[in-house]
Design a protein around this motif. Structure first.
Motif, mmCIF file in Angstrom:
data_model
loop_
_atom_site.group_PDB
_atom_site.id
_atom_site.type_symbol
_atom_site.label_atom_id
_atom_site.label_comp_id
_atom_site.label_asym_id
_atom_site.label_seq_id
_atom_site.Cartn_x
_atom_site.Cartn_y
_atom_site.Cartn_z
ATOM 1 N N GLN A 91 0.831 -1.200 0.000
ATOM 2 C CA GLN A 91 0.000 0.000 0.000
ATOM 3 C C GLN A 91 0.870 1.256 0.000
ATOM 4 N N ASP A 92 1.921 1.252 0.830
ATOM 5 C CA ASP A 92 2.834 2.406 0.870
ATOM 6 C C ASP A 92 3.522 2.615 -0.480
ATOM 7 N N ARG B 211 1.253 4.081 -3.151
ATOM 8 C CA ARG B 211 0.889 5.489 -2.933
ATOM 9 C C ARG B 211 1.957 6.450 -3.441
#
Length: 103
Positions: free
Chosen positions: A98-99, A102
């Motif tokens: 997820q990081d 992003r």
């Protein structure tokens, strides 16, 4: 799955171990589904998701479904700590992907 808790002073209703384990199973499914989706997204974004795929593969092969006799978990999972370890690693890979997505 649910028992009256009043006789033991635990409130009106008490969840059984089976109900709690069913919830754990649903959460495990959701985590694995999310990890699978993130691995696909990472691949489409050109990111390396090899480590995440390795953790996913380990999680999937941890338990054979259907098992020969689901009543005796010690027959197909002699080390319950391994399950906690895999859950933790799946969560870490979800956060990592997820990081990275992003950025």
């Amino acid at each position: 799955f649910i028992y009256p808790g009043t006789p033991i002073g635990a409130g009106p209703l008490v969840a059984s171990v089976r109900l709690k384990q069913a919830r754990e199973g649903v959460e495990d499914f959701e985590f694995l589904h999310l990890l699978e989706q993130l691995i696909k997204e990472a691949g489409m974004a050109g990111l390396d998701a090899g480590e995440a795929q390795h953790v996913m593969d380990e999680a999937i092969t941890l338990v054979n479904i259907p098992c020969a006799d689901g009543r005796y978990t010690t027959q197909y999972m002699p080390d319950p700590e391994l399950l906690a370890d895999i859950r933790h690693r799946v969560a870490l890979k979800i956060e990592e992907l997820q990081d990275n997505l992003r950025k």
